[in-house]
Scaffold this active site. Structure first.
Site, PDB file in Angstrom:
ATOM      1  NE  ARG A 258     -36.982 -31.534  -2.612  1.00  0.00           N
ATOM      2  CZ  ARG A 258     -37.972 -31.018  -3.345  1.00  0.00           C
ATOM      3  NH1 ARG A 258     -39.041 -30.524  -2.776  1.00  0.00           N
ATOM      4  NH2 ARG A 258     -37.910 -30.993  -4.668  1.00  0.00           N
ATOM      5  CG  HIS A 262     -41.882 -33.846  -1.798  1.00  0.00           C
ATOM      6  ND1 HIS A 262     -41.809 -33.085  -0.656  1.00  0.00           N
ATOM      7  CD2 HIS A 262     -42.961 -34.663  -1.634  1.00  0.00           C
ATOM      8  CE1 HIS A 262     -42.802 -33.424   0.165  1.00  0.00           C
ATOM      9  NE2 HIS A 262     -43.503 -34.373  -0.415  1.00  0.00           N
ATOM     10  CE1 TYR A 271     -39.606 -28.791  -7.454  1.00  0.00           C
ATOM     11  CE2 TYR A 271     -40.957 -30.483  -8.486  1.00  0.00           C
ATOM     12  CZ  TYR A 271     -40.127 -30.074  -7.455  1.00  0.00           C
ATOM     13  OH  TYR A 271     -39.812 -30.941  -6.451  1.00  0.00           O
TER      14      TYR A 271
HETATM   15  C1  LIG Z   1     -51.918 -30.922   6.126  1.00  0.00           C
HETATM   16  C2  LIG Z   1     -51.195 -31.540   4.961  1.00  0.00           C
HETATM   17  N1  LIG Z   1     -51.405 -31.092   3.714  1.00  0.00           N
HETATM   18  C3  LIG Z   1     -50.745 -31.643   2.668  1.00  0.00           C
HETATM   19  C4  LIG Z   1     -49.879 -32.689   2.858  1.00  0.00           C
HETATM   20  C5  LIG Z   1     -49.123 -33.291   1.684  1.00  0.00           C
HETATM   21  N2  LIG Z   1     -47.726 -32.875   1.747  1.00  0.00           N
HETATM   22  C6  LIG Z   1     -46.771 -33.693   2.221  1.00  0.00           C
HETATM   23  S1  LIG Z   1     -45.266 -32.967   2.248  1.00  0.00           S
HETATM   24  C7  LIG Z   1     -45.870 -31.523   1.588  1.00  0.00           C
HETATM   25  C8  LIG Z   1     -44.978 -30.347   1.341  1.00  0.00           C
HETATM   26  C9  LIG Z   1     -44.302 -29.898   2.587  1.00  0.00           C
HETATM   27  O1  LIG Z   1     -43.392 -28.879   2.313  1.00  0.00           O
HETATM   28  P1  LIG Z   1     -42.479 -28.289   3.421  1.00  0.00           P
HETATM   29  O2  LIG Z   1     -43.291 -27.972   4.623  1.00  0.00           O
HETATM   30  O3  LIG Z   1     -41.693 -27.205   2.825  1.00  0.00           O
HETATM   31  O4  LIG Z   1     -41.549 -29.528   3.829  1.00  0.00           O
HETATM   32  P2  LIG Z   1     -40.485 -30.308   2.900  1.00  0.00           P
HETATM   33  O5  LIG Z   1     -41.239 -31.415   2.226  1.00  0.00           O
HETATM   34  O6  LIG Z   1     -39.916 -29.335   1.948  1.00  0.00           O
HETATM   35  O7  LIG Z   1     -39.482 -30.844   3.848  1.00  0.00           O
HETATM   36  C10 LIG Z   1     -47.237 -31.629   1.363  1.00  0.00           C
HETATM   37  C11 LIG Z   1     -48.072 -30.567   0.784  1.00  0.00           C
HETATM   38  C12 LIG Z   1     -49.695 -33.152   4.197  1.00  0.00           C
HETATM   39  N3  LIG Z   1     -48.847 -34.128   4.489  1.00  0.00           N
HETATM   40  N4  LIG Z   1     -50.346 -32.553   5.230  1.00  0.00           N
END
Ligand SMILES: Cc1ncc(C[n+]2csc(CCOP(=O)(O)OP(=O)(O)O)c2C)c(N)n1
Ligand SMILES: [Mg+2]
Length: 360
Positions: A258, A262, A271
Site C-alpha cells: 500500500r 490507509h 509506523y
Molecule cells: C470487522 C471490522 N473490524 C474493524 C474495521 C476497521 N477497519 C477498517 S479497514 C481495517 C484494516 C484492514 O486491513 P486489511 O484487511 O489488511 O485491508 P487494507 O486496508 O490493508 O486494504 C480495519 C481494522 C472494520 N471495517 N471491520
C-alpha cells in the site's frame, strides 16, 4: 498446474514480469494481445490518477474520506481480467482498477466516499456487489453468491477480495471452510499490502505465507507477486477454470504494497520508514508494465504523459458532477437490504427521521 508447482508450503511465489519490465518466464506468460495489455495499462493509470485526485479533493475539504488503491492496481486488475462479464466481483475497498474494468462508473465510487448513498447503487448490468465495510465479510458474501450459482447450475464464478488484516477475521475462515466443503465456485484473493492500518503483516499471523492458509481447508492456494499483472492473470485464469469445471475454490495471495495511507485520516510515516516505501516504489505495478510496453514499442513517453493529462481532466469533470449531485431520500438508505423493512430497520428509520428533523 501452477498451484502445484508454486506450492505455498514450499514458499514459492509466482512472478512472470520482473520489476525491470522483462518477461522472465515466457512459458507461463498468458496469451494476451499487446493492444489489450495497453488497454489494461490505461485502466491502471486511470485508477492511479483517480486516487491521486481524490486525495487532493479530500485535502481541499471537498471529499469526506477516501481509501486509495495506489500501488495495488495490478493485483485487482490482473484477477478481474481473467473472469468474464457474467462472473461476479465482490470487492473489499481497494480494488478500483477492477471496479473500472467491470464497468462500475468512477462517479459511483466517488459518490460512495463522498458519503452519498447513491454510490452503492450500481448499474444492474454490472455484476458487482457494493462496498461492504466489515473486514472479510466480502468472503462470506462471495460464498453465498457461489452457492446460489451452484444451486441454479449457472456457468458463473465469483471473484472476491479481502486484505491481509482480513485473514485474522472469523469470516475469512468460515468462508474458506464452507467453500471447500461445498466446492463453491469462488476465487478468493487476499491483497497482502503489508499493513492493516498500522498493524504490519508480521504482527498479523505466525503463518509464513497467507496462501498456505488454503492447506488447512483442503483447497489450492498460491502466492503471487501482486505487482505483476501477468502473474495475477495466469494464477487467476487457472483458478477460474477450476471453479467453472466444478472443482471448487482457490485462494490467491497477492503480495503487494500500500504505497499511500490507509485512508485520508491515517499518517503512515508514524509506523513505517521512508526507505521501505521507496524500495517498494521500484516495484510499482504501473512502472513495471510501462517498462514492458515501452520495450515493445506499444507506448511512448509522450503518449504516457498525455494519458495522465487527459485522465486528470476527465476525472475533474466526473468529480464536479459528484459535487453537484443530490442526496437520495432517507428511505433509500434503508430500503435495499431486504424485500420489505424489518421491525428493527423500521425503528432505525423512525429514529433517523427524528434525529434529522431536529428531534423532539
Ligand atoms: C470487522 C471490522 N473490524 C474493524 C474495521 C476497521 N477497519 C477498517 S479497514 C481495517 C484494516 C484492514 O486491513 P486489511 O484487511 O489488511 O485491508 P487494507 O486496508 O490493508 O486494504 C480495519 C481494522 C472494520 N471495517 N471491520
Ligand atoms: Mg492490508
Amino acid at each position: 498446474m501452477l498451484s502445484k508447482t508454486y506450492d505455498p508450503l514450499k514458499k514459492k511465489r509466482l512472478e512472470i514480469l520482473s520489476p525491470e519490465g522483462k518477461v522472465t518466464k515466457p512459458n507461463l506468460m498468458p496469451k494476451i494481445e499487446l493492444e489489450t495489455i495497453r488497454k489494461w495499462y490505461e485502466t491502471m493509470v486511470f485508477a492511479r490518477v483517480a486516487d491521486q485526485k481524490a486525495l487532493q479533493y479530500q485535502r481541499q475539504g471537498r471529499m469526506l474520506t477516501y481509501a486509495p488503491s495506489i500501488g495495488q492496481e495490478a493485483a485487482s486488475l490482473g484477477a478481474v481480467v481473467a473472469t468474464e462479464e457474467r462472473d461476479w466481483l465482490v470487492p473489499a475497498f481497494r480494488e478500483l482498477a477492477a471496479w473500472l474494468h467491470k464497468g462500475a462508473p468512477l462517479e459511483k465510487l466517488f459518490l460512495y466516499w463522498y458519503g452519498n448513498e447513491a454510490g452503492s447503487l450500481l448499474p444492474a448490468s454490472v455484476r458487482m456487489l457494493p462496498i461492504s465495510v466489515p473486514i472479510a465479510s466480502q468472503f462470506t458474501h462471495a460464498v453465498g453468491l457461489g452457492m446460489a450459482i451452484r444451486y441454479e447450475e449457472k456457468d458463473e464464478v465469483v471473484l472476491a477480495f479481502c486484505g491481509d488484516g482480513g485473514t485474522s477475521q472469523g469470516e475469512f475462515h468460515e468462508a474458506l471452510n464452507f467453500a471447500g466443503v461445498f466446492q463453491a465456485p469462488v476465487i478468493f484473493v487476499i491483497q497482502n499490502n503489508q499493513f492493516a492500518i498500522s498493524v504490519s503483516r508480521r504482527d498479523q499471523t505466525r503463518s509464513e505465507t497467507l496462501a498456505q492458509k488454503a492447506v488447512a481447508y483442503g483447497i489450492p492456494g498460491i502466492q503471487v507477486d501482486g505487482n505483476d499483472l501477468f502473474a495475477m492473470v495466469a494464477a487467476t485464469q487457472e483458478a477460474v477454470a477450476r471453479a467453472r469445471a466444478g472443482e471448487g475454490p482457490t485462494l490467491i495471495e497477492a503480495v503487494t504494497y500500500r504505497l499511500g495511507p490507509h485512508t485520508t485520516s491515517d499518517d503512515p510515516s508514524i509506523y513505517r520508514s521512508d526507505e521501505e516505501v521507496e524500495a517498494w516504489k521500484e516495484k510499482d505495478p504501473i512502472l513495471r508494465l510501462k517498462r514492458y510496453l515501452l520495450s515493445k514499442k506499444a507506448l511512448s513517453e509522450e503518449e504516457d504523459q498525455q494519458l495522465y493529462k487527459d485522465f486528470e481532466e476527465e476525472i475533474n469533470v466526473i468529480f464536479s458532477q459528484v459535487e453537484s449531485s443530490e442526496s437520495p431520500d432517507l428511505e433509500e438508505v434503508f430500503s435495499y437490504t431486504y424485500d420489505s423493512l424489518t421491525p428493527t430497520l423500521k425503528k432505525q428509520l423512525e429514529t433517523a427521521k427524528q434525529f434529522l428533523g431536529g428531534g423532539e
